[in-house]
Design a protein around this motif. Structure first.
Motif, PDB file in Angstrom:
ATOM      1  N   VAL A 177     -37.570 -12.974   7.313  1.00  0.00           N
ATOM      2  CA  VAL A 177     -36.424 -13.812   7.709  1.00  0.00           C
ATOM      3  C   VAL A 177     -35.135 -13.016   7.505  1.00  0.00           C
ATOM      4  CG1 VAL A 177     -35.178 -15.971   7.266  1.00  0.00           C
ATOM      5  CG2 VAL A 177     -37.674 -15.938   7.161  1.00  0.00           C
ATOM      6  N   SER A 217     -34.869 -10.474  10.351  1.00  0.00           N
ATOM      7  CA  SER A 217     -34.711 -10.978  11.714  1.00  0.00           C
ATOM      8  C   SER A 217     -33.459 -11.820  11.897  1.00  0.00           C
ATOM      9  CB  SER A 217     -35.954 -11.760  12.151  1.00  0.00           C
ATOM     10  OG  SER A 217     -36.288 -12.705  11.180  1.00  0.00           O
ATOM     11  N   THR A 218     -33.012 -12.525  10.842  1.00  0.00           N
ATOM     12  CA  THR A 218     -31.829 -13.387  11.010  1.00  0.00           C
ATOM     13  C   THR A 218     -30.570 -12.773  10.413  1.00  0.00           C
ATOM     14  OG1 THR A 218     -32.131 -14.548   8.916  1.00  0.00           O
ATOM     15  CG2 THR A 218     -33.312 -15.429  10.826  1.00  0.00           C
ATOM     16  N   SER A 252     -29.631 -13.194   7.579  1.00  0.00           N
ATOM     17  CA  SER A 252     -29.050 -14.209   6.703  1.00  0.00           C
ATOM     18  C   SER A 252     -29.814 -14.236   5.382  1.00  0.00           C
ATOM     19  CB  SER A 252     -29.112 -15.576   7.383  1.00  0.00           C
ATOM     20  OG  SER A 252     -28.919 -16.594   6.429  1.00  0.00           O
ATOM     21  N   LEU A 273     -30.761 -17.955   4.354  1.00  0.00           N
ATOM     22  CA  LEU A 273     -31.916 -18.473   5.099  1.00  0.00           C
ATOM     23  C   LEU A 273     -33.197 -17.824   4.576  1.00  0.00           C
ATOM     24  CD1 LEU A 273     -32.054 -20.492   7.429  1.00  0.00           C
ATOM     25  CD2 LEU A 273     -32.251 -18.579   8.999  1.00  0.00           C
TER      26      LEU A 273
END
Lengths: 418, 300
Positions: free
Chosen positions: A323, A326-327, A329, A332
């Protein structure tokens, strides 16, 4: 290795990560304390009416249980029955001492539990009858193994039982076969150290996995947040070995923290409550494990739970890093693994999804709970072969960790920097 | 076989409907190249493609005839990059940071140790090597940025707005440093500050709206500039009118009148005195009123 070391350093030097590690340490210490001295810990009532806790209680219990250690055969059960009945009678002569009977039967509580559980024909998840033992006679003393199987048969094949429609014929046969594999005679004895170390491990695995995911959540996302990604990706190794170093650092840190923490925790509890009983069947603690389908010794269960916990921590670190990559963040990346374990656990705890959703059984909370006491049977049938969901989860999660790692690496090394 | 040739051919980069870089072609050889343009001209996007941080929408970038994206790490091995938004790892010391980047640049620990000392000396950071990156001033961070960029003795050194936010003395220091580093490599220096480029760049590229609008040496650009500089004395109340009609490079208010420096092909008024055209005039001529950058009018 230099890249891996600096990636680990990035995590360990961050104040928020240092706080998270301290929190993990504090949480583990609290759990350890509770399992040794707290409400969940070992207690012993002395003849003078003093409640002992922790290692002192364990010493007394260990010593007192020596007399009741060994195979739970007819002779042992008759002897236990005699003691139980004697103190039941004597209790009437000491109405002022509410703990009179309990104080004297403490060493054989596990045998009493066994008689309570084996002394009935019905099978219920809750509301066990705690006074069956005293109603038995030498002639009616149960065969523990046979009674366990009989109860399960009644549960599985009684049309009014939930299990009747819940389990397929193959699953019913599998469950019965697990019970049939049980030893003819159970060895009884003191195993409080192993039992409490296992219980403590459960909580640390559960909550620690969330903290660990937080620790690695910034590994990829922070490069973008801090705008260090432009230099990072323009270097010779940034896109390939650099990204691999990040993953290695994440998993290495997870491995180091997990094993250091769990081995210390287990070592501490075992050294305080005793290493004895590792070779006993977990059924020697019948109140917690009567319905368990895993024929394991305390030591085997602890080792398997440790390995399962490691898989869960690695999986959560993998999810957090994916995560994160890929984000971009960090928040997150830290939140997703937490939700993955907390939401299904909450739904199960409140009985919202229990048994109703096949897919809910794939979530990691089920794996963490697999060996915990009398957890519901979670089975899966693959190509006609029935097995506990735990075995599937072990395999799936291990494969998933590898897949997540590769996907994460592929995603991150192709990132563009605008 | 060509030697040290970085070539871009019909290079474009689109962000949705915006063409950040639009069909640019150029060949770089050893030397310092100044990429001059106002903010939003596409300089950073071009540099990010040259450093393989962004894939082009079309066109190609080659190093000695080979596609740089296919060369992958072999190309990045040649690169040193100081981005405009230079981020740091706040909890690392300067030395840790440089050693980490050295590892990413494939330097062995022994090489890294030696090289880090060398670049610390080069950038005047030796006494600050133990300081946490978060405690460094803007100028110090830029120096650390330069240090990391040259750790691997790059053949291509890309510096995006390296002097942005620096005080004049730091800026001069930087320019001198860039001159020192220029030998036997391609240095591409992006800026919107004319004096930075003028002092160090052998070749200048003017970039506007994603295109190269003019290229050449300072002298060539000045010679090709359609406008000339004129010094004009005008009444103070007419300054606004001149602003409306001409490109005014400078206004100097005196006691009884104003002295304007006007860019124009012909004398803007009788008595106007022609002046030598500078690179600032060229910049203003191409970028006009929009040349005002964050550092003030695109000039120093």
């Amino acid at each position: 290795m230099a890249m891996v070391w600096y990636e680990i350093k990035k995590i360990l030097l961050r104040p928020s990560c240092q706080i998270a590690l301290l929190l993990l340490l504090a949480l583990s210490s609290y759990i350890c304390y509770q399992e040794v001295y707290g409400d969940e810990g070992v207690e012993w009532l002395t003849e003078s009416g003093e409640w002992l806790k922790g290692p002192a209680a364990a010493r007394e219990m260990r010593s007192a249980q020596e007399e009741w250690s060994g195979p739970l055969d007819q002779a042992m059960m008759e002897k236990a029955l005699e003691v139980l009945k004697r103190y039941e009678e004597e209790e009437k002569d000491h109405p002022e001492d509410i703990d009179y009977r309990f104080q004297r039967i403490q060493p054989l509580m596990d045998i009493r539990d066994m008689l309570n559980l084996a002394g009935k024909d019905y099978y219920e998840w809750e509301a066990d009858d705690f006074f069956i033992a005293e109603t038995l006679t030498p002639e009616t003393l149960p065969n523990v193994r046979e009674q366990r199987i009989k109860q399960l048969e009644n549960y599985l094949y009684d049309e009014s039982s939930l299990a009747y429609s819940r389990f397929s014929q193959n699953e019913k046969e599998y469950l019965l076969s697990c019970y049939e594999k049980m030893d003819e005679t159970i060895q009884m004895g003191y195993a409080q150290g192993w039992s409490h170390a296992f219980d403590a491990g459960y909580y640390v695995i559960f909550y620690g996995s969330i903290i660990m995911a937080f620790l690695v959540s910034g590994l990829f996302a922070n490069e973008s947040r801090r705008k260090t990604d432009a230099v990072y990706f323009s270097t010779e190794h940034g896109r390939k070995k650099g990204s691999a170093a990040k993953l290695t650092a994440g998993f290495l840190l997870t491995t180091a923290v997990y094993w250091a923490l769990m081995l210390t925790l287990n070592g501490l509890i075992l050294s305080m409550l005793g290493f004895e009983g590792g070779d006993l069947s977990i059924l020697a603690e019948p109140m917690d494990n009567w319905r368990c389908i895993f024929n394991l010794t305390f030591r085997q269960r602890s080792l398997l739970a440790l390995l399962d916990g490691y898989i869960i921590w690695m999986l959560f670190s993998g999810v957090a890093m994916l995560v994160s990559a890929s984000t971009r963040s960090e928040s997150l990346a830290a939140t997703v693994p937490a939700l993955l374990i907390l939401i299904p656990n909450a739904l199960n705890s409140y009985g919202i999804t229990q048994g109703s959703s096949f897919w809910m059984n794939f979530f990691p909370d089920k794996m963490v709970r697999a060996y915990v006491g009398n957890s519901p049977y979670v089975l899966v049938e693959i190509f006609g072969k029935v097995m506990p969901m735990l075995y599937v989860q072990r395999f799936l999660y291990t494969v998933l960790i590898v897949v997540l790692t590769l996907v994460c690496w592929q995603i991150y090394r192709r990132k563009q920097v605008r | 076989m060509l030697f040290m040739e970085l070539k871009i051919t019909n290079l474009s980069k689109d962000f949705r409907k915006t063409k950040a870089v639009n069909q640019v072609s150029y060949t770089f050889h050893s030397g310092v190249y100044g990429l001059l343009g106002i903010n939003g001209a596409g300089k950073t996007t071009l540099m990010r493609m040259l450093t393989t941080l962004l894939n082009p929408t079309s066109g190609e970038i080659t190093w000695d005839g080979e596609d740089v994206f296919k060369m992958d790490k072999a190309y990045r091995k040649l690169l040193g990059y100081l981005p405009q938004d230079f981020g740091v790892y706040p909890d690392f010391s300067v030395q840790d940071y440089l050693r980490y980047i050295a590892a990413l640049k494939n330097l062995t620990p022994t090489e890294a140790k030696e090289k880090v000392q060398e670049v610390l000396l080069l950038t005047g950071m030796t006494q600050f090597k133990g300081k946490k990156m978060r405690t460094l001033s803007g100028g110090m961070k830029r120096r650390a940025g330069i240090a990391q960029a040259v750790l691997n003795d790059p053949k291509i050194l890309v510096l995006d707005e390296p002097t942005a936010g620096l005080d004049p003395s730091e800026r001069i220091r930087f320019r001198n440093l860039i001159s020192e580093l220029a030998a036997d490599r391609i240095v591409l220096l992006s800026t919107h500050i004319v004096s930075d480029v003028e002092s160090v760049a052998g070749q200048i590229i003017l970039m506007k709206e994603g295109r190269f609008v003019a290229t050449g040496t300072t002298e060539e650009l000045i010679a090709a500039c359609p406008d000339k500089g004129w010094l004009c004395n005008v009444p103070k109340d007419e300054v606004y009118a001149y602003h409306q009609k001409y490109r005014v490079a400078n206004v100097k208010t005196l006691s009884d009148h104003a002295q304007l420096r006007i860019l124009s092909q012909d004398a803007p008024m009788p008595g106007a005195v022609p002046e030598e055209t500078s690179l600032e005039d060229v910049f203003l001529s191409y970028f006009g009123e929009r040349s005002g950058g964050e550092d003030g009018n695109g000039m120093v």
